[in-house]
Design a protein around this motif. Structure first.
Motif, mmCIF file in Angstrom:
data_model
loop_
_atom_site.group_PDB
_atom_site.id
_atom_site.type_symbol
_atom_site.label_atom_id
_atom_site.label_comp_id
_atom_site.label_asym_id
_atom_site.label_seq_id
_atom_site.Cartn_x
_atom_site.Cartn_y
_atom_site.Cartn_z
ATOM 1 N N LEU A 1 42.946 28.248 -3.073
ATOM 2 C CA LEU A 1 43.089 29.091 -1.892
ATOM 3 C C LEU A 1 41.864 29.978 -1.676
ATOM 4 O O LEU A 1 41.815 30.698 -0.710
ATOM 5 N N ASP A 2 40.913 29.939 -2.612
ATOM 6 C CA ASP A 2 39.695 30.731 -2.487
ATOM 7 C C ASP A 2 38.934 30.357 -1.225
ATOM 8 O O ASP A 2 38.749 29.186 -0.914
ATOM 9 N N ASP A 3 38.450 31.349 -0.483
ATOM 10 C CA ASP A 3 37.640 31.161 0.722
ATOM 11 C C ASP A 3 38.353 30.362 1.812
ATOM 12 O O ASP A 3 37.710 29.879 2.728
ATOM 13 N N GLU A 4 39.650 30.224 1.725
ATOM 14 C CA GLU A 4 40.413 29.521 2.762
ATOM 15 C C GLU A 4 40.684 30.485 3.910
ATOM 16 O O GLU A 4 41.091 31.620 3.699
ATOM 17 N N LEU A 5 40.454 30.056 5.139
ATOM 18 C CA LEU A 5 40.711 30.886 6.307
ATOM 19 C C LEU A 5 42.079 30.556 6.877
ATOM 20 O O LEU A 5 42.487 29.393 6.905
ATOM 21 N N GLN A 6 42.793 31.586 7.344
ATOM 22 C CA GLN A 6 44.098 31.370 7.956
ATOM 23 C C GLN A 6 44.304 32.411 9.048
ATOM 24 O O GLN A 6 44.092 33.599 8.824
ATOM 25 N N ASP A 7 44.723 31.969 10.222
ATOM 26 C CA ASP A 7 45.021 32.865 11.335
ATOM 27 C C ASP A 7 46.478 33.301 11.273
ATOM 28 O O ASP A 7 47.303 32.696 10.597
ATOM 29 N N ASP A 8 46.811 34.333 12.025
ATOM 30 C CA ASP A 8 48.186 34.805 12.194
ATOM 31 C C ASP A 8 48.869 35.184 10.883
ATOM 32 O O ASP A 8 50.039 34.881 10.662
ATOM 33 N N VAL A 9 48.142 35.856 9.991
ATOM 34 C CA VAL A 9 48.722 36.364 8.752
ATOM 35 C C VAL A 9 49.326 37.734 9.064
ATOM 36 O O VAL A 9 48.693 38.572 9.693
ATOM 37 N N GLU A 10 50.568 37.977 8.634
ATOM 38 C CA GLU A 10 51.191 39.278 8.853
ATOM 39 C C GLU A 10 50.441 40.330 8.049
ATOM 40 O O GLU A 10 50.095 40.125 6.895
ATOM 41 N N HIS A 11 50.184 41.484 8.669
ATOM 42 C CA HIS A 11 49.368 42.535 8.062
ATOM 43 C C HIS A 11 50.216 43.797 7.911
ATOM 44 O O HIS A 11 50.624 44.393 8.902
ATOM 45 N N LEU A 12 50.500 44.200 6.666
ATOM 46 C CA LEU A 12 51.208 45.457 6.428
ATOM 47 C C LEU A 12 50.260 46.619 6.687
ATOM 48 O O LEU A 12 49.118 46.613 6.236
ATOM 49 N N GLN A 13 50.739 47.640 7.416
ATOM 50 C CA GLN A 13 49.930 48.810 7.711
ATOM 51 C C GLN A 13 50.762 50.067 7.508
ATOM 52 O O GLN A 13 51.984 50.027 7.561
ATOM 53 N N GLN A 14 50.088 51.192 7.273
ATOM 54 C CA GLN A 14 50.770 52.464 7.143
ATOM 55 C C GLN A 14 51.413 52.833 8.473
ATOM 56 O O GLN A 14 50.839 52.595 9.539
ATOM 57 N N PHE A 15 52.598 53.449 8.438
ATOM 58 C CA PHE A 15 53.270 53.891 9.649
ATOM 59 C C PHE A 15 52.367 54.852 10.418
ATOM 60 O O PHE A 15 51.750 55.749 9.845
ATOM 61 N N GLY A 16 52.276 54.674 11.712
ATOM 62 C CA GLY A 16 51.474 55.545 12.555
ATOM 63 C C GLY A 16 50.034 55.104 12.710
ATOM 64 O O GLY A 16 49.280 55.682 13.487
ATOM 65 N N PHE A 17 49.624 54.079 11.983
ATOM 66 C CA PHE A 17 48.264 53.569 12.072
ATOM 67 C C PHE A 17 48.318 52.085 12.412
ATOM 68 O O PHE A 17 49.124 51.350 11.864
ATOM 69 N N ALA A 18 47.470 51.669 13.294
ATOM 70 C CA ALA A 18 47.377 50.250 13.632
ATOM 71 C C ALA A 18 45.905 49.892 13.778
ATOM 72 O O ALA A 18 45.128 50.651 14.341
ATOM 73 N N SER A 19 45.520 48.759 13.230
ATOM 74 C CA SER A 19 44.149 48.294 13.369
ATOM 75 C C SER A 19 44.156 46.792 13.572
ATOM 76 O O SER A 19 45.073 46.098 13.133
ATOM 77 N N TYR A 20 43.152 46.327 14.257
ATOM 78 C CA TYR A 20 43.020 44.905 14.556
ATOM 79 C C TYR A 20 41.606 44.486 14.179
ATOM 80 O O TYR A 20 40.686 44.623 14.976
ATOM 81 N N PRO A 21 41.435 44.008 12.952
ATOM 82 C CA PRO A 21 40.098 43.666 12.459
ATOM 83 C C PRO A 21 39.427 42.576 13.276
ATOM 84 O O PRO A 21 40.092 41.703 13.847
ATOM 85 N N LEU A 22 38.122 42.630 13.318
ATOM 86 C CA LEU A 22 37.332 41.602 13.994
ATOM 87 C C LEU A 22 37.149 40.402 13.072
ATOM 88 O O LEU A 22 37.270 40.525 11.844
ATOM 89 N N PRO A 23 36.849 39.251 13.637
ATOM 90 C CA PRO A 23 36.549 38.085 12.783
ATOM 91 C C PRO A 23 35.437 38.439 11.797
ATOM 92 O O PRO A 23 34.480 39.124 12.135
ATOM 93 N N GLY A 24 35.597 38.016 10.566
ATOM 94 C CA GLY A 24 34.627 38.317 9.518
ATOM 95 C C GLY A 24 35.099 39.395 8.561
ATOM 96 O O GLY A 24 34.482 39.606 7.527
#
Length: 105
Positions: A1-24
């Motif tokens: 699974l090393d270096d494997e790319l996957q889209d649409d992975v669920e991302h746990l975040q702290q309540f009250g904070f939301a971020s949407y990382p850029l590709p890379g």
């Protein structure tokens, strides 16, 4: 699974904070029984934009130059290249401005 790319992975975040990382961006993920189709991202970081050398200080930042920097001396530095908008039903307290204040409206 090393270096494997996957889209649409669920991302746990702290309540009250939301971020949407850029590709890379990079992340740490957990897999259900090593099945790559069921990953959960625990944390995501992007070293291209991350501030360094904070020494116990805190900095909320994005890829576009905005910063909320909580400094060791107790001050807060806000950087907003496109401006700041505050919407409130009212303010109380004392406001001290060092420098010019230009108002329109």
């Amino acid at each position: 699974l090393d270096d494997e790319l996957q889209d649409d992975v669920e991302h746990l975040q702290q309540f009250g904070f939301a971020s949407y990382p850029l590709p890379g961006a990079e992340g740490v993920c957990l897999s259900n029984r090593a099945q790559s189709g069921q990953r959960l991202a625990l944390c995501i970081d992007d070293r291209r934009f991350k501030p360094f050398g904070l020494g116990g200080e805190s900095n909320q930042y994005n890829a576009f130059g905005c910063r909320i920097y909580q400094k060791a001396d107790g001050s807060i530095n806000i950087v907003a290249p496109a401006g700041v908008t505050i919407t409130t039903s009212g303010m109380t307290g004392t406001v001290q401005i060092n420098g010019n204040l230009n108002c329109t409206g």
